[in-house]
Scaffold this motif. Structure first.
Motif, PDB file in Angstrom:
ATOM      1  N   MET A   1     -21.349  15.112  29.295  1.00 43.86           N
ATOM      2  CA  MET A   1     -21.051  16.194  30.357  1.00 43.86           C
ATOM      3  C   MET A   1     -20.387  15.638  31.654  1.00 43.86           C
ATOM      4  O   MET A   1     -20.363  14.419  31.971  1.00 43.86           O
ATOM      5  CB  MET A   1     -22.310  17.002  30.567  1.00 43.86           C
ATOM      6  N   PHE A   2     -19.714  16.670  32.548  1.00 43.36           N
ATOM      7  CA  PHE A   2     -19.102  16.097  33.575  1.00 43.36           C
ATOM      8  C   PHE A   2     -20.030  16.315  34.706  1.00 43.36           C
ATOM      9  O   PHE A   2     -19.432  16.106  35.874  1.00 43.36           O
ATOM     10  CB  PHE A   2     -17.897  17.187  33.830  1.00 43.36           C
ATOM     11  N   ILE A   3     -21.178  16.929  34.573  1.00 36.11           N
ATOM     12  CA  ILE A   3     -22.217  16.725  35.491  1.00 36.11           C
ATOM     13  C   ILE A   3     -23.532  15.961  35.103  1.00 36.11           C
ATOM     14  O   ILE A   3     -23.533  15.935  34.019  1.00 36.11           O
ATOM     15  CB  ILE A   3     -22.655  18.355  35.637  1.00 36.11           C
ATOM     16  N   ASN A   4     -24.137  15.455  36.056  1.00 35.35           N
ATOM     17  CA  ASN A   4     -25.052  14.378  35.929  1.00 35.35           C
ATOM     18  C   ASN A   4     -26.466  15.392  36.028  1.00 35.35           C
ATOM     19  O   ASN A   4     -27.052  15.304  37.246  1.00 35.35           O
ATOM     20  CB  ASN A   4     -25.040  13.294  36.779  1.00 35.35           C
ATOM     21  N   VAL A   5     -26.822  15.875  35.054  1.00 35.55           N
ATOM     22  CA  VAL A   5     -27.965  16.796  35.270  1.00 35.55           C
ATOM     23  C   VAL A   5     -29.006  16.736  33.774  1.00 35.55           C
ATOM     24  O   VAL A   5     -28.239  16.536  32.533  1.00 35.55           O
ATOM     25  CB  VAL A   5     -27.833  18.230  35.314  1.00 35.55           C
ATOM     26  N   PRO A   6     -30.160  16.367  33.693  1.00 31.64           N
ATOM     27  CA  PRO A   6     -30.839  16.231  32.364  1.00 31.64           C
ATOM     28  C   PRO A   6     -30.704  17.497  31.699  1.00 31.64           C
ATOM     29  O   PRO A   6     -30.837  18.702  32.176  1.00 31.64           O
ATOM     30  CB  PRO A   6     -32.397  15.889  33.013  1.00 31.64           C
ATOM     31  N   THR A   7     -30.648  17.340  30.384  1.00 35.64           N
ATOM     32  CA  THR A   7     -30.655  18.669  29.470  1.00 35.64           C
ATOM     33  C   THR A   7     -31.772  18.547  28.296  1.00 35.64           C
ATOM     34  O   THR A   7     -31.427  18.743  27.272  1.00 35.64           O
ATOM     35  CB  THR A   7     -29.168  18.596  28.693  1.00 35.64           C
ATOM     36  N   ASP A   8     -32.915  17.823  28.666  1.00 34.02           N
ATOM     37  CA  ASP A   8     -33.734  17.674  27.781  1.00 34.02           C
ATOM     38  C   ASP A   8     -34.371  19.225  27.304  1.00 34.02           C
ATOM     39  O   ASP A   8     -34.961  19.173  25.998  1.00 34.02           O
ATOM     40  CB  ASP A   8     -35.096  16.851  28.468  1.00 34.02           C
ATOM     41  N   ASN A   9     -34.139  19.988  28.035  1.00 32.98           N
ATOM     42  CA  ASN A   9     -34.719  21.590  27.569  1.00 32.98           C
ATOM     43  C   ASN A   9     -33.732  22.198  26.977  1.00 32.98           C
ATOM     44  O   ASN A   9     -33.996  23.543  26.853  1.00 32.98           O
ATOM     45  CB  ASN A   9     -35.364  22.064  28.947  1.00 32.98           C
ATOM     46  N   VAL A  10     -32.646  21.806  26.663  1.00 25.16           N
ATOM     47  CA  VAL A  10     -31.468  22.254  26.025  1.00 25.16           C
ATOM     48  C   VAL A  10     -31.564  22.075  24.394  1.00 25.16           C
ATOM     49  O   VAL A  10     -31.290  20.692  24.113  1.00 25.16           O
ATOM     50  CB  VAL A  10     -30.113  22.101  26.229  1.00 25.16           C
ATOM     51  N   ALA A  11     -31.944  23.030  23.576  1.00 26.85           N
ATOM     52  CA  ALA A  11     -32.214  22.550  21.964  1.00 26.85           C
ATOM     53  C   ALA A  11     -30.677  22.566  21.373  1.00 26.85           C
ATOM     54  O   ALA A  11     -29.967  23.698  21.443  1.00 26.85           O
ATOM     55  CB  ALA A  11     -33.125  23.467  21.417  1.00 26.85           C
ATOM     56  N   ILE A  12     -30.310  21.656  20.559  1.00 26.01           N
ATOM     57  CA  ILE A  12     -28.949  21.771  19.744  1.00 26.01           C
ATOM     58  C   ILE A  12     -29.333  21.698  18.289  1.00 26.01           C
ATOM     59  O   ILE A  12     -29.994  20.860  17.823  1.00 26.01           O
ATOM     60  CB  ILE A  12     -28.080  20.379  20.149  1.00 26.01           C
ATOM     61  N   SER A  13     -28.605  22.746  17.656  1.00 30.25           N
ATOM     62  CA  SER A  13     -28.654  22.594  16.361  1.00 30.25           C
ATOM     63  C   SER A  13     -27.207  22.254  15.745  1.00 30.25           C
ATOM     64  O   SER A  13     -26.187  22.686  16.097  1.00 30.25           O
ATOM     65  CB  SER A  13     -29.111  24.100  15.426  1.00 30.25           C
ATOM     66  N   GLU A  14     -27.171  21.380  14.879  1.00 31.67           N
ATOM     67  CA  GLU A  14     -26.035  20.835  14.168  1.00 31.67           C
ATOM     68  C   GLU A  14     -25.772  21.283  12.640  1.00 31.67           C
ATOM     69  O   GLU A  14     -24.823  20.832  12.191  1.00 31.67           O
ATOM     70  CB  GLU A  14     -25.799  19.200  14.393  1.00 31.67           C
ATOM     71  N   ASN A  15     -26.579  21.766  12.063  1.00 32.73           N
ATOM     72  CA  ASN A  15     -26.475  21.971  10.724  1.00 32.73           C
ATOM     73  C   ASN A  15     -25.623  23.178  10.272  1.00 32.73           C
ATOM     74  O   ASN A  15     -26.460  24.331   9.938  1.00 32.73           O
ATOM     75  CB  ASN A  15     -27.774  22.126  10.172  1.00 32.73           C
TER      76      ASN A  15
END
Length: 212
Positions: A1-15
């Motif tokens: 990302m271009f911003i330095n912010v934690p993203t632990d609470n963003v879920a990602i599905s790649e399937n």
């Protein structure tokens, strides 16, 4: 990302798989209204989701994003996953008093070759986005900026403009509005569109012939 912010609470599905863009390009020669007629008016977004900036015509494969009202952390993170020809389809829960997208995210979209942005929520910086040429559709325009706290989801089905938008499905837009097409319908759609287009062209010719 271009911003330095934690993203632990963003879920990602790649399937999930993206639709074939070469097939979409052929379909995109036809207006959204005609596409809608051929699929029996299914998949058309509510008229509240309208063109606000950039080019009106677009097509691509859906990269869905769910974000909290007035928050765009998930959108920033989604752009790390974006591929050329993707369309960001964002469920901002219809919030119109805080924009979740603006010109800085627009710059990232251009760099990643994102085809368009469709937001069930608000956008800002429309002059800048128009100059960029980034196709932008939204429910509203509002200058108030977002927070970046999350949570959010990326790559899972979202609702946008009263339509369920699945990852990898096809999406088309023009000045009439936006339509979503299941990727399973795409391979045969161009042929059906040509048939309907020929029928309408014949009708126009008959009308014009009566005036000669």
């Amino acid at each position: 990302m271009f911003i330095n912010v934690p993203t632990d609470n963003v879920a990602i599905s790649e399937n999930w798989e993206r639709v074939d863009l070469t097939l979409l390009e052929e379909i995109a020669h036809y207006p959204v209204a005609l596409i809608g007629d051929v699929v029996e008016r299914m998949g058309m977004m509510a008229s509240a989701i309208h063109h606000v900036a950039g080019k009106a015509n677009f097509f691509g494969s859906i990269l869905p994003v769910l974000t909290r009202e007035g928050d765009n952390l998930a959108i920033h993170r989604a752009l790390d996953e974006a591929q050329p020809g993707d369309v960001l389809v964002i469920n901002g829960n219809g919030e119109v008093n805080r924009a979740v997208f603006g010109d800085l995210l627009g710059e990232v979209c251009l760099a990643k070759k994102v085809a368009a942005v469709v937001i069930d929520g608000a956008v800002r910086d429309i002059e800048e986005l128009s100059t960029m040429g980034l196709s932008t559709f939204a429910r509203a325009v509002n200058p108030a900026g977002p927070s970046k706290n999350g949570p959010g989801q990326i790559g899972t089905p979202v609702a946008c403009g009263n339509v369920v938008c699945n990852p990898g499905d096809a999406i088309f837009g023009d000045r009439d509005g936006v339509i979503v097409i299941s990727r399973h319908l795409v391979p045969t759609l161009a042929q059906k569109l040509q048939v309907q287009s020929d029928i309408e062209s014949s009708f126009r010719e008959r009308v014009r012939a009566t005036l000669r």
